[in-house]
Design a protein around this motif. Structure first.
Motif, PDB file in Angstrom:
ATOM      1  N   GLY A 240       0.762  -1.321  -0.061  1.00 60.66           N
ATOM      2  CA  GLY A 240       0.065  -0.023  -0.002  1.00 60.66           C
ATOM      3  C   GLY A 240       0.880   1.238   0.012  1.00 60.66           C
ATOM      4  O   GLY A 240       0.331   2.207  -0.126  1.00 60.66           O
TER       5      GLY A 240
ATOM      6  N   GLY B  77      -6.741   4.763  -1.220  1.00 63.64           N
ATOM      7  CA  GLY B  77      -6.699   5.161   0.024  1.00 63.64           C
ATOM      8  C   GLY B  77      -5.277   5.622   0.275  1.00 63.64           C
ATOM      9  O   GLY B  77      -5.315   6.589   1.385  1.00 63.64           O
ATOM     10  N   GLY B  78      -4.434   5.237  -0.388  1.00 64.18           N
ATOM     11  CA  GLY B  78      -2.955   5.736  -0.159  1.00 64.18           C
ATOM     12  C   GLY B  78      -2.740   7.131  -1.152  1.00 64.18           C
ATOM     13  O   GLY B  78      -3.548   7.351  -1.731  1.00 64.18           O
TER      14      GLY B  78
ATOM     15  N   ILE C  40      -7.867  -3.773   0.681  1.00 60.27           N
ATOM     16  CA  ILE C  40      -8.207  -2.877   1.465  1.00 60.27           C
ATOM     17  C   ILE C  40      -9.874  -2.592   1.482  1.00 60.27           C
ATOM     18  O   ILE C  40     -10.483  -2.585   2.622  1.00 60.27           O
ATOM     19  CB  ILE C  40      -7.730  -1.309   1.208  1.00 60.27           C
ATOM     20  CG1 ILE C  40      -6.278  -1.486   1.039  1.00 60.27           C
ATOM     21  CG2 ILE C  40      -8.305  -0.140   1.658  1.00 60.27           C
ATOM     22  CD1 ILE C  40      -5.578  -1.165   2.075  1.00 60.27           C
TER      23      ILE C  40
ATOM     24  N   ILE D 280      -8.637   3.298   6.439  1.00 57.05           N
ATOM     25  CA  ILE D 280      -7.213   3.593   6.456  1.00 57.05           C
ATOM     26  C   ILE D 280      -6.867   4.052   7.622  1.00 57.05           C
ATOM     27  O   ILE D 280      -5.730   3.832   8.428  1.00 57.05           O
ATOM     28  CB  ILE D 280      -6.976   4.638   5.350  1.00 57.05           C
ATOM     29  CG1 ILE D 280      -7.476   3.966   3.916  1.00 57.05           C
ATOM     30  CG2 ILE D 280      -5.683   4.886   5.375  1.00 57.05           C
ATOM     31  CD1 ILE D 280      -6.462   3.036   3.481  1.00 57.05           C
TER      32      ILE D 280
ATOM     33  N   SER E 138       0.908   5.393   3.341  1.00 55.89           N
ATOM     34  CA  SER E 138       0.316   4.099   2.785  1.00 55.89           C
ATOM     35  C   SER E 138      -0.841   3.837   3.089  1.00 55.89           C
ATOM     36  O   SER E 138      -1.348   4.392   4.110  1.00 55.89           O
ATOM     37  CB  SER E 138       1.406   2.983   3.646  1.00 55.89           C
ATOM     38  OG  SER E 138       1.139   1.789   3.267  1.00 55.89           O
ATOM     39  N   SER E 139      -1.454   2.653   2.444  1.00 61.70           N
ATOM     40  CA  SER E 139      -2.823   2.284   3.017  1.00 61.70           C
ATOM     41  C   SER E 139      -2.791   1.345   3.967  1.00 61.70           C
ATOM     42  O   SER E 139      -3.761   0.725   4.379  1.00 61.70           O
ATOM     43  CB  SER E 139      -3.708   1.955   1.630  1.00 61.70           C
ATOM     44  OG  SER E 139      -2.846   0.919   1.156  1.00 61.70           O
TER      45      SER E 139
ATOM     46  N   HIS F 263      -2.079  -2.111   3.587  1.00 62.22           N
ATOM     47  CA  HIS F 263      -2.557  -3.214   3.231  1.00 62.22           C
ATOM     48  C   HIS F 263      -2.049  -4.458   3.944  1.00 62.22           C
ATOM     49  O   HIS F 263      -2.585  -5.220   4.399  1.00 62.22           O
ATOM     50  CB  HIS F 263      -2.424  -3.373   1.645  1.00 62.22           C
ATOM     51  CG  HIS F 263      -2.712  -4.841   1.051  1.00 62.22           C
ATOM     52  ND1 HIS F 263      -3.858  -5.607   1.730  1.00 62.22           N
ATOM     53  CD2 HIS F 263      -2.225  -5.753   0.501  1.00 62.22           C
ATOM     54  CE1 HIS F 263      -3.928  -6.765   1.080  1.00 62.22           C
ATOM     55  NE2 HIS F 263      -2.895  -6.976   0.281  1.00 62.22           N
TER      56      HIS F 263
END
Ligand SMILES: *Cc1c(COP(=O)(O)O)cnc(C)c1O
Length: 388
Positions: A137, A165-166, A191, A267, A297-298, A300
Motif C-alpha cells: 500500500g 486510500g494511499g 483494502i 485507512i 501508505s494504505s 494493506h
C-alpha cells in the motif's frame, strides 16, 4: 486453537443490506450500481474515468491492451509482486522483464530502473510499458518513474491492488497524476472488497473507451465507432476488436460501493494498527516497515524483515513456528521470475539480488481492520518468544 489470519475482510450489516438490495433490483449486471461504484471510486481518487472489472488481473490485462501492448512488445514490472501482474502482460503475447527492488520499501528501485533503461536504450530494447507495484500500500517513487517515462518514452500502469486510500506527495493513488492507468483490486484480503473485482482508472477518455471495449467482447453500440453501417440490416452493435467478458456484476458492485463508504475509517484503523505494532515490536531484532517520506501508505500489509544473523533462525523457521502457534503469517511475494512457469522462459535464480534477499527475510504479520490490540500483543509476544 483460535487462529489469527494475516488478512481478513470486514463486512458490516449495511454492506449485507446493500447486496440484498442489489439482488432485488432490475439489473444484476451492467446496471446502475456498477456505474455508481465506478463514479464513486473515480470521485474518491480524483480520476476522470473508472472502469470496473471482475478482477484486478483482468483490469491489468485490458490496461495493457488499451495501451496497445501486443506480441513483440516488452513490459517491465517489479520482481516482487503477485504473479498476476506479469501474467496480465503474458496474456497479450508481449514479453515481460523484471526490475529489482529497493530493500527499504520493497518497491521497484529507481536506480535499477534507470540503469536498466540506459542499457536497454543502447541495444534498442526499451519497454513499451512499465508497471510499478505499490507493495503493502506504499506508493513507488512515482515522480521519478514519471520523469524517466518522459525521457525514455514508456507508458505507466500503476498496479495499486494494495493501495486504494494511499497517496504520494499531494496526489491520491488512483488520480493517475504520474501514470496512464491505475488498477485496484477488490479481492477480500485487499483494502475494500467486492468479493472479487477490480477497477482501472484513467484521465484519458480514449483509454477509458478502449478499456470498456476490451472489458466486453470488443463490442460497441456506438454508431460513431462502427466500421460499416449497411442500411438494410439491423446493426445495433458490432464487434470491432477481440475482447473478453471481464464485467463486474451489480451484486459485486453493491458490496464495493458500500465498502467504499468505509474507506477512510479502514485507512485510519490500519494506521492505528501500524503505530501499535511500532510500539509492540520496536525492541525485537527485526526490521519494521520503513515509510518513504513522500508516501502515505494504505497499510494493506505489515511486512517485517528478519535477519537470521540476529536471531539464529531462518525466516522459514519463524514462519512455521508462528503458524504452528496459530498466527497465520504469510509471505508476499516469491520473486515472480522464480516461479517454474517463468524459469521455463529462461529466468534464472539470482536474477534480482535485492528481491532474492527479501525472499529470504520478509514475513507479513496479521494486518486487517478487525485485528484487536490484544491480538497484536499476542502476535508480538509469540514473535518475541520465537526470536529470543
Ligand atoms: C491481488 C493482486 C493482484 C490481483 O488481483 P485480483 O483482483 O485477485 O485479480 C494483482 N497484483 C497485486 C500486486 C495484487 O496484490
Amino acid at each position: 486453537m483460535k487462529t489469527i489470519p494475516y488478512a481478513c475482510q470486514d463486512i458490516s450489516e449495511e454492506d449485507i443490506s446493500s447486496v440484498v438490495e442489489a439482488l432485488r433490483s432490475e439489473c444484476l449486471t451492467q446496471g446502475p450500481i456498477h456505474q455508481a461504484f465506478e463514479a464513486a471510486v473515480a470521485d474518491r481518487c480524483n480520476a476522470k474515468f473508472a472502469v470496473s472489472t471482475n478482477s484486478a488481473t483482468s483490469a491489468l490485462h485490458i490496461a495493457c491492451l488499451a495501451l496497445g501492448v501486443s506480441r513483440g512488445d516488452l513490459v517491465w514490472t517489479s520482481a516482487i509482486t503477485f504473479a498476476a501482474t506479469a501474467n496480465a502482460v503474458m496474456f497479450t503475447g508481449a514479453e515481460v522483464d523484471f526490475i529489482d527492488i529497493d530493500p527499504r520499501t520493497f518497491n521497484i528501485s529507481i536506480e535499477c530502473l534507470q540503469e536498466k533503461l540506459k542499457r536497454a536504450n543502447k541495444i534498442g530494447k526499451l519497454p513499451k510499458v512499465v508497471i510499478p507495484v505499490h507493495i503493502a500500500g506504499q506508493s513507488c517513487e512515482m515522480d521519478s518513474i514519471w520523469s524517466l517515462s518522459r525521457e525514455y518514452g514508456f507508458k505507466i500502469i500503476e498496479d495499486a491492488s494494495h493501495a486504494i486510500g494511499g497517496a504520494y506527495l499531494d496526489n491520491l493513488i488512483g488520480s493517475c497524476r504520474y501514470s496512464d492507468i491505475t488498477v485496484f483490486s477488490f479481492h477480500p484480503v485487499k483494502i475494500i472488497t467486492s468479493g472479487e473485482g477490480g477497477m482501472a482508472l484513467t484521465n484519458d477518455a480514449d483509454l477509458a473507451n478502449k478499456l470498456k471495449l476490451y472489458r466486453s467482447h470488443g463490442i460497441t453500440s456506438n454508431h460513431e465507432e462502427m466500421l460499416w453501417r449497411p442500411e438494410l440490416e439491423i446493426w445495433n452493435y458490432q464487434q470491432i476488436e477481440l475482447g473478453y467478458n471481464y464485467r463486474m456484476t451489480d451484486i459485486h458492485a453493491a458490496l464495493g460501493l458500500s465498502q467504499l463508504k468505509r474507506l477512510n475509517e479502514f485507512i485510519a484503523k490500519r494506521h492505528a494498527l501500524a503505530n501499535n505494532y511500532q510500539n509492540i515490536l520496536q525492541n525485537l531484532p527485526i526490521k519494521l516497515p520503513w515509510q518513504h517520506p513522500n508516501a502515505f501508505s494504505s497499510f494493506h500489509l505489515y511486512i517485517i524483515r528478519l535477519g537470521a544473523k540476529e536471531t539464529g533462525k531462518t525466516q522459514k523457521q519463524v514462519y512455521k513456528e508462528m503458524r504452528d502457534r496459530g498466527i497465520l503469517v504469510n509471505f508476499h511475494y516469491i520473486p515472480v521470475y522464480r516461479h517454474p512457469y517463468y524459469e521455463k522462459l529462461g529466468f534464472k535464480s539470482g536474477y534480482c539480488q535485492e528481491a532474492e534477499s527479501y525472499f529470504k527475510e520478509a514475513l507479513s504479520i496479521p494486518m486487517f481492520t478487525r485485528l484487536s490490540g490484544d491480538e497484536q500483543i499476542k502476535v508480538g509476544t509469540i514473535l518475541e518468544s520465537i526470536l529470543t
